[in-house]
Design a protein around this motif. Structure first.
Motif: not given
Length: 117
Positions: A12-37
């Motif tokens: 993407v060019q400077p000033g532009g936009s992107l959208r990242l997605s992360c789909a989780a499956s499996g034993s996620i647990s109702s108590i969790n933290v999801m994040g991006w690094y």
């Protein structure tokens, strides 16, 4: 076990936009933290943004006001909307899920974001 599948990176060019997605499956647990690094060449991996299952969010100072983290209603997919992208946002972006009860961390495979003119 938990699986994380990321998508949405690209060039993407400077000033532009992107959208990242992360789909989780499996034993996620109702108590969790999801994040991006992210990890740029020659640098350590750093936190970008996190979202707890209770709805709170946290951002690195460098992305505040430009990036927005959110989840879908099922809270199994986390998004990172990135606006006003800068050259210094170039990095491999990783999704991370921290599950509690018992605690365990999972990482996605990473997706490349390149900001270039």
């Amino acid at each position: 076990q938990v699986q994380l599948v990321e998508s949405g990176g690209g060039l993407v060019q400077p000033g532009g936009s992107l959208r990242l997605s992360c789909a989780a499956s499996g034993s996620i647990s109702s108590i969790n933290v999801m994040g991006w690094y992210r990890q740029a060449p020659g640098k350590q991996r750093e936190l970008v943004a996190t979202s707890t299952s209770y709805g709170s969010t946290n951002y690195a100072d460098s992305v505040k006001g430009r990036f927005t983290i959110s989840r879908d209603n099922a809270k199994t997919t986390v998004y990172l909307q990135m606006n006003s992208l800068k050259f210094e946002d170039t990095a491999v972006y990783y999704c991370k899920l921290t599950r509690y009860g018992p605690m365990k961390e999972y990482w996605g495979q990473g997706t490349q974001v390149t900001v270039s003119s």
